[in-house]
Design a protein around this motif. Structure first.
Motif, mmCIF file in Angstrom:
data_model
loop_
_atom_site.group_PDB
_atom_site.id
_atom_site.type_symbol
_atom_site.label_atom_id
_atom_site.label_comp_id
_atom_site.label_asym_id
_atom_site.label_seq_id
_atom_site.Cartn_x
_atom_site.Cartn_y
_atom_site.Cartn_z
ATOM 1 N N LEU A 1 0.738 -0.937 0.152
ATOM 2 C CA LEU A 1 0.125 -0.046 0.067
ATOM 3 C C LEU A 1 1.037 1.313 -0.057
ATOM 4 N N VAL B 1 1.401 4.750 0.823
ATOM 5 C CA VAL B 1 0.730 5.926 1.463
ATOM 6 C C VAL B 1 1.029 7.051 0.944
ATOM 7 N N GLY C 1 -3.085 4.623 0.569
ATOM 8 C CA GLY C 1 -3.604 4.674 1.545
ATOM 9 C C GLY C 1 -3.473 6.249 2.266
ATOM 10 N N ILE D 1 -6.470 4.688 6.495
ATOM 11 C CA ILE D 1 -5.464 3.789 7.316
ATOM 12 C C ILE D 1 -5.221 4.816 8.646
ATOM 13 N N HIS E 1 -8.613 0.749 7.812
ATOM 14 C CA HIS E 1 -7.579 -0.140 8.639
ATOM 15 C C HIS E 1 -7.645 0.133 10.355
ATOM 16 N N SER F 1 -2.335 -6.013 8.505
ATOM 17 C CA SER F 1 -1.863 -4.809 8.210
ATOM 18 C C SER F 1 -0.972 -4.511 9.154
ATOM 19 N N MET G 1 5.703 -0.813 8.111
ATOM 20 C CA MET G 1 6.031 0.483 7.394
ATOM 21 C C MET G 1 7.236 0.747 6.837
ATOM 22 N N ARG H 1 2.294 -1.067 4.739
ATOM 23 C CA ARG H 1 1.765 0.405 4.430
ATOM 24 C C ARG H 1 3.204 1.393 4.420
#
Length: 243
Positions: free
Chosen positions: A41, A43, A64, A92, A111, A211, A214, A230
């Protein structure tokens, strides 16, 4: 954005995505998993619609956002690009109850359902519009006071109530790890996976989405079972150094 700036960003996004995919695949292999099990995803909360368009052209397909007004700006900004009609957007960030109607029906996945009250509010508004929203339950696995979400114990106690809500479908769990702490991140991601396994056994739900992970720790998250990472700075910021 001037032409030369766009060309430079376009090239950066393509090359950076290739490097990220290589790192994701390596992490999956270390865990005996297929790279296809993990969704990336991008962001996009800190960039504009033009950057989203370029990211789509570079190969990103899921984005996101953490604020409803920014989600609205992105969706309006990409309307002129028919090829982006298939773009996926997730919410998110922390979602206030008075902003729920700005999100439901516009995102693929929420999320950050961090309480029974928020889940009930989403359910009520979705059901009133004949919708059923896919959501993740946010869990504060690390126990940090600065982080939102159910504690693992609270979530176990709330599952029957959450499963009874008509307007939502619980698809999995989400967590955030301590910053700049690789060992803490690993414990957090491992804890999320183990919690999901226990809840599957208790409830019969698939909870297929985890999920976690990062820019700084996605490789650890994948090694510990994440199915969705993410990624923000590592995707869009040329100043972010790959490790």
């Amino acid at each position: 954005m001037r032409g030369n700036e766009q060309t430079e960003l376009d090239s950066f996004l393509v090359e950076r995505r290739k490097a990220i995919c290589e790192r994701m695949a390596a992490a999956a292999r270390r865990a005996g998993r297929s790279p296809d099990e993990v969704t990336m995803l991008a962001v996009s909360k800190t960039v504009g619609p033009k950057e989203v368009v370029l990211a789509w052209k570079a190969g990103y397909r899921a984005f996101g956002e953490n604020r409803p007004q920014e989600l609205k700006r992105k969706l309006e900004g990409i309307e002129a690009y028919p090829e982006l009609r298939g773009a996926r957007f997730d919410m998110i960030g922390n979602l206030q109850t008075n902003k729920i109607n700005q999100v439901i029906g516009k995102v693929s996945l929420i999320h950050s359902v961090s309480s029974v009250h928020l889940a009930q509010s989403i359910s009520k508004r979705a059901a009133a519009r004949g919708l059923r929203c896919d959501v993740l339950l946010e869990v504060n696995v690390s126990g940090e006071k600065s982080k939102a979400g159910f504690s693992p114990e609270e979530l176990r106690g709330a599952m029957d109530q959450l499963m009874g809500l008509d307007g939502i479908a619980v698809r999995g769990l989400m967590t955030m790890a301590p910053a700049h702490d690789a060992d803490g991140a690993r414990r957090t991601f491992c804890g999320l996976r183990e919690l999901a396994e226990a809840l599957r056994a208790d409830t019969g739900l698939g909870l297929e989405v985890l999920s976690s992970g990062m820019s700084d720790d996605f490789h650890i998250a994948i090694e510990e079972g994440s199915t969705l990472v993410r990624l923000g700075r590592i995707v869009f910021d040329p100043g972010y150094e790959l490790r």
